[in-house]
Design a protein around this motif. Structure first.
Motif, short mmCIF file in Angstrom:
data_model
loop_
_atom_site.label_atom_id
_atom_site.label_comp_id
_atom_site.label_asym_id
_atom_site.label_seq_id
_atom_site.Cartn_x
_atom_site.Cartn_y
_atom_site.Cartn_z
N GLU A 83 1.35 -9.04 6.76
CA GLU A 83 1.91 -9.10 5.41
C GLU A 83 1.81 -7.74 4.72
OE1 GLU A 83 1.40 -11.77 1.33
OE2 GLU A 83 0.18 -12.23 3.09
N TYR A 84 0.67 -7.07 4.87
CA TYR A 84 0.49 -5.73 4.31
C TYR A 84 1.48 -4.75 4.94
CZ TYR A 84 -3.85 -6.68 1.75
OH TYR A 84 -4.78 -7.15 0.86
N ILE A 85 1.62 -4.84 6.25
CA ILE A 85 2.51 -3.92 6.97
C ILE A 85 3.95 -4.10 6.49
CG2 ILE A 85 3.43 -3.32 9.24
CD1 ILE A 85 0.61 -4.18 10.35
N ARG A 86 4.40 -5.35 6.40
CA ARG A 86 5.77 -5.62 5.94
C ARG A 86 6.00 -5.15 4.51
NH1 ARG A 86 4.88 -10.03 9.09
NH2 ARG A 86 6.33 -10.25 10.82
N ASN A 87 5.08 -5.48 3.62
CA ASN A 87 5.25 -5.17 2.20
C ASN A 87 5.09 -3.70 1.87
OD1 ASN A 87 5.79 -7.84 1.65
ND2 ASN A 87 3.70 -8.33 1.07
N SER A 88 4.48 -2.95 2.76
CA SER A 88 4.25 -1.53 2.50
C SER A 88 5.36 -0.66 3.09
CB SER A 88 2.89 -1.11 3.07
OG SER A 88 1.87 -1.87 2.46
N GLY A 89 6.34 -1.29 3.71
CA GLY A 89 7.45 -0.54 4.29
C GLY A 89 6.95 0.46 5.31
N ILE A 92 0.85 -1.19 0.00
CA ILE A 92 0.00 0.00 0.00
C ILE A 92 0.88 1.24 0.00
CG2 ILE A 92 -1.73 1.29 1.33
CD1 ILE A 92 -2.73 -1.42 2.34
N GLY A 93 0.64 2.12 -0.95
CA GLY A 93 1.42 3.36 -1.05
C GLY A 93 0.94 4.39 -0.03
N ALA A 94 1.73 5.44 0.13
CA ALA A 94 1.44 6.47 1.12
C ALA A 94 0.10 7.17 0.84
CB ALA A 94 2.57 7.49 1.15
N GLU A 95 -0.19 7.42 -0.42
CA GLU A 95 -1.44 8.11 -0.77
C GLU A 95 -2.65 7.25 -0.42
OE1 GLU A 95 -3.39 9.52 -4.88
OE2 GLU A 95 -1.32 10.22 -4.60
N ASP A 96 -2.59 5.97 -0.74
CA ASP A 96 -3.70 5.07 -0.41
C ASP A 96 -3.80 4.87 1.10
OD1 ASP A 96 -4.54 4.73 -3.04
OD2 ASP A 96 -3.27 2.98 -3.36
N ALA A 97 -2.67 4.87 1.79
CA ALA A 97 -2.68 4.74 3.25
C ALA A 97 -3.44 5.90 3.88
CB ALA A 97 -1.26 4.67 3.80
#
Length: 142
Positions: A73-79, A55-60
């Motif tokens: 998994e989302y947390i890890r992959n979104s840095g 998930i990118g910053a804008e979508d976050a």
């Protein structure tokens, strides 16, 4: 808060705005265990056309409190894109906490490694301080 599916907003293109409003609303309206929270998250991910678990910053920013429903998994992959949003969650699951520690320990975030953090960084991530653990907190300059 009316629960509709993204397809109902597709014609008008307003599903993004709808989920921005949801993400900024009071998350306490729905208890943490409420199935509607997960349903809203899944519909938001579909609306934002997020294909995988990154998930990118804008979508976050659009997701707001819905970030609190994301798995490790989302947390890890979104840095680091989710760290600020996650710091406002109040309570996190052990899987989420572990993913946050992994991200922070790796230092590959916009905040950099904990050894480079400032008081400003800590204020932005203040909700995550209890999650970070002694090993990470020790690295932060006094």
């Amino acid at each position: 808060l009316s629960l509709r599916s993204p397809s109902e907003y597709a014609a008008t293109g307003s599903c993004r705005q709808f989920f921005l409003n949801v993400g900024q609303a009071n998350a306490e309206i729905l208890p943490r265990e409420a199935p509607q929270r997960q349903r809203l998250l899944l519909e938001a991910l579909a609306c934002l056309k997020i294909p995988g678990t990154k998930i990118g910053a804008e979508d976050a920013e659009v997701l707001g409190w819905l970030l609190c429903e994301l798995g490790g998994e989302y947390i890890r992959n979104s840095g680091g894109n989710l760290l600020q949003g996650l710091s406002r969650c109040g309570s996190l699951l052990p899987e989420q906490e572990e993913a946050i520690r992994d991200i922070v320990s790796g230092g590959n975030t916009t905040f950099g490694p904990p050894s480079a953090w400032s008081a400003f960084t800590l204020s932005q991530l203040s909700g995550l301080i209890p999650v970070l653990g002694h090993g990470i907190l020790r690295q932060i300059p006094k």
